[in-house]
Design a protein around this motif. Structure first.
Motif, PDB file in Angstrom:
ATOM      1  N   LYS A   1      32.380  15.412  98.751  1.00 53.56           N
ATOM      2  CA  LYS A   1      33.133  15.710  97.535  1.00 53.56           C
ATOM      3  C   LYS A   1      33.584  14.454  96.804  1.00 53.56           C
ATOM      4  O   LYS A   1      33.579  14.422  95.584  1.00 53.56           O
ATOM      5  CB  LYS A   1      34.316  16.594  97.872  1.00 53.56           C
TER       6      LYS A   1
ATOM      7  N   HIS B   1      30.825  13.094  94.822  1.00 52.40           N
ATOM      8  CA  HIS B   1      30.597  13.993  93.690  1.00 52.40           C
ATOM      9  C   HIS B   1      31.590  13.695  92.561  1.00 52.40           C
ATOM     10  O   HIS B   1      31.206  13.589  91.397  1.00 52.40           O
ATOM     11  CB  HIS B   1      30.727  15.438  94.146  1.00 52.40           C
ATOM     12  N   TYR B   2      32.862  13.545  92.918  1.00 52.81           N
ATOM     13  CA  TYR B   2      33.876  13.257  91.902  1.00 52.81           C
ATOM     14  C   TYR B   2      33.660  11.882  91.272  1.00 52.81           C
ATOM     15  O   TYR B   2      33.889  11.699  90.074  1.00 52.81           O
ATOM     16  CB  TYR B   2      35.279  13.346  92.480  1.00 52.81           C
TER      17      TYR B   2
ATOM     18  N   VAL C   1      30.979  12.362  88.770  1.00 52.48           N
ATOM     19  CA  VAL C   1      31.485  13.115  87.620  1.00 52.48           C
ATOM     20  C   VAL C   1      32.293  12.208  86.694  1.00 52.48           C
ATOM     21  O   VAL C   1      32.105  12.221  85.471  1.00 52.48           O
ATOM     22  CB  VAL C   1      32.336  14.321  88.085  1.00 52.48           C
ATOM     23  N   PHE C   2      33.187  11.404  87.262  1.00 46.25           N
ATOM     24  CA  PHE C   2      33.980  10.507  86.418  1.00 46.25           C
ATOM     25  C   PHE C   2      33.107   9.448  85.759  1.00 46.25           C
ATOM     26  O   PHE C   2      33.374   9.020  84.633  1.00 46.25           O
ATOM     27  CB  PHE C   2      35.110   9.857  87.223  1.00 46.25           C
TER      28      PHE C   2
ATOM     29  N   VAL D   1      29.970   9.905  84.775  1.00 53.14           N
ATOM     30  CA  VAL D   1      29.305  10.592  83.663  1.00 53.14           C
ATOM     31  C   VAL D   1      30.283  10.793  82.510  1.00 53.14           C
ATOM     32  O   VAL D   1      29.925  10.600  81.334  1.00 53.14           O
ATOM     33  CB  VAL D   1      28.702  11.934  84.138  1.00 53.14           C
ATOM     34  N   ILE D   2      31.521  11.162  82.813  1.00 54.40           N
ATOM     35  CA  ILE D   2      32.537  11.301  81.765  1.00 54.40           C
ATOM     36  C   ILE D   2      32.735   9.977  81.048  1.00 54.40           C
ATOM     37  O   ILE D   2      32.849   9.928  79.817  1.00 54.40           O
ATOM     38  CB  ILE D   2      33.867  11.811  82.359  1.00 54.40           C
TER      39      ILE D   2
ATOM     40  N   ALA E   1      36.371   6.349  88.862  1.00 51.99           N
ATOM     41  CA  ALA E   1      35.091   6.449  89.561  1.00 51.99           C
ATOM     42  C   ALA E   1      34.923   5.316  90.568  1.00 51.99           C
ATOM     43  O   ALA E   1      34.447   5.532  91.686  1.00 51.99           O
ATOM     44  CB  ALA E   1      33.941   6.446  88.562  1.00 51.99           C
TER      45      ALA E   1
END
Length: 63
Positions: free
Chosen positions: A9, A12-13, A16-17, A19-20, A40
């Motif tokens: 996880k 994954h986070y 995600v950060f 990509v943001i 990130a």
């Protein structure tokens, strides 16, 4: 019963950060992009530390 592998996880986070941050940088939101990159980086470093610790404890337990 077989245990199903769980998704890492934190990694994954971190992704995600990241990509943001990329999306925010493309649209010119510099402050948001810098914050997302910082989060990130922190999550990725924590993931690496925990992954190495898990690997080492697995080696020790296996011996």
């Amino acid at each position: 019963m077989l245990a199903l592998p769980q998704e890492p996880k934190m990694l994954h986070y971190a992704v995600v950060f990241f990509v943001i941050a990329l999306i925010a940088a493309v649209f010119g939101f510099g402050g948001i992009a810098a914050s997302a990159v910082g989060i990130a980086k922190i999550l990725f470093i924590v993931f690496l530390i925990l992954a190495v610790a898990s690997f080492l404890f697995g080696l020790i337990k296996g011996i």
